[in-house]
Design an enzyme around this catalytic site. Structure first.
Site, short mmCIF file in Angstrom:
data_model
loop_
_atom_site.label_atom_id
_atom_site.label_comp_id
_atom_site.label_asym_id
_atom_site.label_seq_id
_atom_site.Cartn_x
_atom_site.Cartn_y
_atom_site.Cartn_z
N GLY A 24 -22.60 -50.65 -6.80
CA GLY A 24 -22.58 -50.87 -5.35
C GLY A 24 -21.91 -52.17 -4.93
O GLY A 24 -20.85 -52.55 -5.44
N ASP A 44 -28.50 -57.57 -14.30
CA ASP A 44 -28.90 -56.27 -13.74
C ASP A 44 -29.86 -55.61 -14.71
O ASP A 44 -29.86 -55.89 -15.91
CB ASP A 44 -27.66 -55.39 -13.52
CG ASP A 44 -27.87 -54.29 -12.48
OD1 ASP A 44 -27.24 -54.36 -11.41
OD2 ASP A 44 -28.68 -53.36 -12.74
N ASP A 65 -34.48 -58.05 -15.36
CA ASP A 65 -35.30 -57.39 -14.34
C ASP A 65 -35.68 -58.46 -13.32
O ASP A 65 -36.41 -59.40 -13.65
CB ASP A 65 -36.54 -56.77 -14.98
CG ASP A 65 -37.44 -56.08 -13.96
OD1 ASP A 65 -37.17 -56.19 -12.73
OD2 ASP A 65 -38.41 -55.42 -14.39
N ASN A 92 -28.22 -60.42 -4.94
CA ASN A 92 -27.84 -59.14 -4.34
C ASN A 92 -28.71 -57.96 -4.79
O ASN A 92 -28.88 -57.00 -4.04
CB ASN A 92 -26.36 -58.89 -4.68
CG ASN A 92 -25.96 -57.45 -4.50
OD1 ASN A 92 -25.75 -57.00 -3.38
ND2 ASN A 92 -25.89 -56.70 -5.59
N TYR A 164 -39.80 -53.02 2.74
CA TYR A 164 -38.39 -53.43 2.63
C TYR A 164 -38.03 -54.40 3.75
O TYR A 164 -37.40 -55.44 3.52
CB TYR A 164 -37.51 -52.17 2.71
CG TYR A 164 -36.02 -52.41 2.54
CD1 TYR A 164 -35.44 -52.45 1.27
CD2 TYR A 164 -35.19 -52.57 3.64
CE1 TYR A 164 -34.08 -52.65 1.11
CE2 TYR A 164 -33.82 -52.77 3.50
CZ TYR A 164 -33.27 -52.81 2.22
OH TYR A 164 -31.92 -53.01 2.07
N THR A 199 -23.41 -46.72 -0.56
CA THR A 199 -23.64 -46.95 -1.99
C THR A 199 -24.74 -45.98 -2.44
O THR A 199 -25.34 -45.29 -1.61
CB THR A 199 -24.12 -48.39 -2.28
OG1 THR A 199 -25.43 -48.53 -1.72
CG2 THR A 199 -23.18 -49.43 -1.72
N MET A 201 -27.64 -46.48 -2.99
CA MET A 201 -28.93 -46.73 -2.33
C MET A 201 -29.19 -45.75 -1.19
O MET A 201 -30.33 -45.33 -0.97
CB MET A 201 -29.00 -48.17 -1.82
CG MET A 201 -30.33 -48.51 -1.20
SD MET A 201 -30.49 -50.25 -0.80
CE MET A 201 -30.90 -50.94 -2.38
N1 LIG Z 1 -26.70 -49.77 0.89
C1 LIG Z 1 -27.16 -50.16 2.07
O1 LIG Z 1 -27.13 -49.42 3.06
C2 LIG Z 1 -27.69 -51.55 2.24
C3 LIG Z 1 -27.84 -52.06 3.54
C4 LIG Z 1 -28.32 -53.35 3.73
C5 LIG Z 1 -28.64 -54.13 2.64
N2 LIG Z 1 -28.51 -53.63 1.38
C6 LIG Z 1 -28.85 -54.51 0.27
O2 LIG Z 1 -27.70 -54.72 -0.52
C7 LIG Z 1 -28.07 -55.03 -1.86
C8 LIG Z 1 -27.23 -54.21 -2.82
O3 LIG Z 1 -27.51 -52.84 -2.63
P1 LIG Z 1 -26.44 -51.67 -2.88
O4 LIG Z 1 -26.23 -51.02 -1.59
O5 LIG Z 1 -25.28 -52.20 -3.62
O6 LIG Z 1 -27.34 -50.69 -3.78
P2 LIG Z 1 -27.11 -50.05 -5.22
O7 LIG Z 1 -28.31 -49.22 -5.45
O8 LIG Z 1 -25.76 -49.42 -5.29
O9 LIG Z 1 -27.09 -51.31 -6.22
C9 LIG Z 1 -28.26 -52.05 -6.50
C10 LIG Z 1 -28.11 -52.73 -7.85
O10 LIG Z 1 -29.31 -53.49 -8.09
C11 LIG Z 1 -29.76 -53.22 -9.41
N3 LIG Z 1 -31.21 -53.39 -9.52
C12 LIG Z 1 -32.18 -52.61 -9.00
N4 LIG Z 1 -33.39 -53.07 -9.35
C13 LIG Z 1 -33.18 -54.16 -10.12
C14 LIG Z 1 -34.04 -55.07 -10.79
N5 LIG Z 1 -35.36 -54.91 -10.79
N6 LIG Z 1 -33.47 -56.08 -11.48
C15 LIG Z 1 -32.13 -56.23 -11.53
N7 LIG Z 1 -31.27 -55.40 -10.92
C16 LIG Z 1 -31.80 -54.37 -10.23
C17 LIG Z 1 -29.34 -51.78 -9.66
O11 LIG Z 1 -29.34 -51.46 -11.04
C18 LIG Z 1 -27.96 -51.75 -9.01
O12 LIG Z 1 -26.97 -52.18 -9.92
C19 LIG Z 1 -29.58 -54.77 -1.94
O13 LIG Z 1 -30.28 -55.99 -1.87
C20 LIG Z 1 -29.85 -53.93 -0.71
O14 LIG Z 1 -31.18 -54.06 -0.25
C21 LIG Z 1 -28.05 -52.35 1.16
#
Ligand SMILES: NC(=O)c1ccc[n+]([C@@H]2O[C@H](COP(=O)([O-])OP(=O)(O)OC[C@H]3O[C@@H](n4cnc5c(N)ncnc54)[C@H](O)[C@@H]3O)[C@@H](O)[C@H]2O)c1
Length: 259
Positions: A24, A44, A65, A92, A164, A199, A201
């Site tokens: 993501g 990660d 983690d 992130n 969240y 992504t 998510m």
């Molecule tokens: N996608 C959206 O719509 C959105 C919107 C606003 C904010 N966000 C935030 O953006 C950030 C990135 O999300 P994304 O959209 O890239 O999602 P994603 O699911 O594509 O990526 C998240 C990453 O975090 C890693 N991860 C999850 N749990 C973990 C843990 N316990 N320890 C270490 N790594 C861990 C996952 O393996 C993955 O690589 C997050 O903080 C999310 O809350 C996402």
């Protein structure tokens, strides 16, 4: 010829930790940090994807983690031992909107304690602990940049995602207090608040035509964001081009929060 602006956007010799860099937004940020000249450490929980990204960009992967302070401390120590210090921390990694009951998104009355704890541990306590362990090393380097990835949920309530939303609100407050505490040491702390981003998510949600339509019509630009549109802002905030930005809470949401 390198222009002055290109120099301001470059990160030669810098060491950047990207949590959640296996996928993501974090994955794209890791790629962009590397392209701007930084050495990147991907932290990660997904060892296979994290190692692949690290190989691809010439970086290092450390299985971490973010719910576990000891693993975060070990990842920071490994970064310093391997690369000599830390200049940038992109907090992130995050969870939410998943089908797993472990991260159940629900009103507070339907939120099991274990889901509350799991979401808060990864989305709020983890970034705080990463700051706790990384900041002393940034002080040693004479400064640094912390970028926290929150959400528009932190700017305006989004019903039904209580844990969240509370965690992301905490990230905004953490950003402000770190900016106050560490600005004089040359450490800038800023926060991005993405709107919906395509992504893993939320991809399942975006596949639902009704949800997708409701989501896109609520955004003035009438579309969700891309991982690159968020990651590039995170990287910008780490560069000398953002040298006087500290404590900013920056929506990156196609205008959603302008309403
Ligand atoms: N996608 C959206 O719509 C959105 C919107 C606003 C904010 N966000 C935030 O953006 C950030 C990135 O999300 P994304 O959209 O890239 O999602 P994603 O699911 O594509 O990526 C998240 C990453 O975090 C890693 N991860 C999850 N749990 C973990 C843990 N316990 N320890 C270490 N790594 C861990 C996952 O393996 C993955 O690589 C997050 O903080 C999310 O809350 C996402």
């Amino acid at each position: 010829m390198t222009t002055r602006m290109n120099e301001l956007l470059s990160l030669p010799g810098k060491v950047a930790i990207v949590t959640g860099g296996a996928a993501g937004q974090g994955r794209v940020a890791a790629e962009l940090f590397a392209q701007q000249g930084a050495t990147v450490v991907i932290a990660d929980i997904d060892a296979k994807a994290g190692a692949e990204v690290a190989d691809q960009i010439g970086g290092t992967f450390v299985a971490t983690d973010m719910a576990d302070e000891a693993q975060i401390a070990a990842m920071v120590a490994h970064t310093v031992e391997t690369h000599g210090g830390i200049d940038i921390l992109f907090n992130n990694a995050g969870v939410g909107f998943s089908a797993s009951p472990r991260f159940k998104m629900a009103p507070i009355t339907d939120t099991p304690l274990q889901a509350w704890d799991a979401i808060l541990d990864i989305n709020l306590r983890g970034p705080a602990m990463a700051c706790k362990h990384a900041i002393p090393h940034m002080v040693e380097r004479g400064g640094g940049a912390i970028i926290n990835n929150a959400s528009i949920n932190a700017i305006a309530g989004v019903n039904g995602a209580d844990a969240y939303t509370a965690a992301k609100g905490g990230i905004v407050s953490l950003t402000r207090v770190l900016a106050l505490d560490w600005g004089a040491k040359g450490i800038r702390t800023n926060c991005i608040c993405p709107g919906p981003v395509a992504t893993a998510m939320i991809n399942d949600l975006l596949d639902d035509p009704d949800f997708n339509s409701a989501m896109t019509t609520s955004i003035p630009m009438e579309r969700v964001g891309t991982a690159e549109e968020i990651a590039s802002v995170a990287v910008f905030l780490a560069t000398p081009a953002a040298a006087y930005i500290n404590g900013a809470i920056l929506p990156v949401d196609g205008g959603w929060s302008a309403k």
